[in-house]
Write an enzyme that holds these catalytic residues in place. Sequence first.
Site, mmCIF file in Angstrom:
data_model
loop_
_atom_site.group_PDB
_atom_site.id
_atom_site.type_symbol
_atom_site.label_atom_id
_atom_site.label_comp_id
_atom_site.label_asym_id
_atom_site.label_seq_id
_atom_site.Cartn_x
_atom_site.Cartn_y
_atom_site.Cartn_z
ATOM 1 N N LYS A 53 0.853 -1.197 0.000
ATOM 2 C CA LYS A 53 0.000 0.000 0.000
ATOM 3 C C LYS A 53 0.886 1.244 0.000
ATOM 4 O O LYS A 53 1.733 1.406 0.887
ATOM 5 C CB LYS A 53 -0.902 0.015 1.232
ATOM 6 C CG LYS A 53 -1.975 -1.058 1.195
ATOM 7 C CD LYS A 53 -2.786 -1.057 2.475
ATOM 8 C CE LYS A 53 -3.671 0.153 2.582
ATOM 9 N NZ LYS A 53 -4.421 0.158 3.866
HETATM 10 C C1 E4P Z 1 -7.756 0.692 4.242
HETATM 11 O O1 E4P Z 1 -7.057 0.388 3.328
HETATM 12 C C2 E4P Z 1 -7.686 2.013 4.897
HETATM 13 O O2 E4P Z 1 -6.419 2.187 5.449
HETATM 14 C C3 E4P Z 1 -8.754 2.110 5.939
HETATM 15 O O3 E4P Z 1 -9.937 1.580 5.436
HETATM 16 C C4 E4P Z 1 -9.009 3.475 6.527
HETATM 17 O O4 E4P Z 1 -10.181 3.390 7.277
HETATM 18 P P1 E4P Z 1 -10.602 4.459 8.376
HETATM 19 O O5 E4P Z 1 -10.969 5.719 7.654
HETATM 20 O O6 E4P Z 1 -11.787 3.844 9.056
HETATM 21 O O7 E4P Z 1 -9.436 4.642 9.287
#
Ligand code: E4P
Length: 226
Positions: free
Chosen positions: A86
């Site tokens: 990522k």
């Molecule tokens: C996933 O890839 C993201 O990092 C995550 O869904 C962020 O979610 P949040 O906005 O609930 O922290």
Amino acid sequence: MQLVIDSANVESIKRLVEYFPIDGVTTNPSIVVKENKPFLPLMKEIRDVIGEEKELFVQVISTSAEDIVEEAKVITESIGGNIIIKVPVTFEGIKAIKRLKKVSIRTLATTVYTPMNAYLAAKAGAEYVAPYVNRIDNLTGDGVKVVAEITKIFTQHNLSCKVLAASFKNTQQIQNVCLAGAHGITAAPELIEAFVNHPSIEANVEQFKQDWISQYGEESILTTIK
Ligand code: E4P
């Protein structure tokens, strides 16, 4: 459509993988630190639970393209199995995605807020983009609309990148991105479990059981057949 768990909690992942058709696990630094465990052993523990085939998404911490690429290589080699790196969609992040594509390291472009963030990442070679639905909504934007527009751009321009919609606070948002054409969703364990939480289901099951007992008592179908 991919169903991915957004968590680094091994017990929750174990439970969901046992019950539901899960395709993978996404993590980010905030999710990882919640577990209060050393990073690499935690990632390996998750890998053991989900197996080699399911995708494990691991986010880089570095901010320069050079360091992101190095970090991505080490993460990929150390954890093993099907790893997707990522990378946030910063200038340096997009540069890193281009370089990682050249060395066949798979990437997901994260922190996506606009269709043009997503377009750039897809063109740079990201395999996935993760639009942050709830965070967009919290900025008085429309997260579901952003997902719909990204999928439309990818389809119209034959970009093979997939939309893994992320950042949800309720199942309605998830249902809406499914309808908007997302290729997958990643959500917290409690939201995925909520897919089967409906008071009518339990009530119906109880009624079926009572109807059966009224005729056959406590006998199971197996004992009535044998
Ligand atoms: C996933 O890839 C993201 O990092 C995550 O869904 C962020 O979610 P949040 O906005 O609930 O922290």
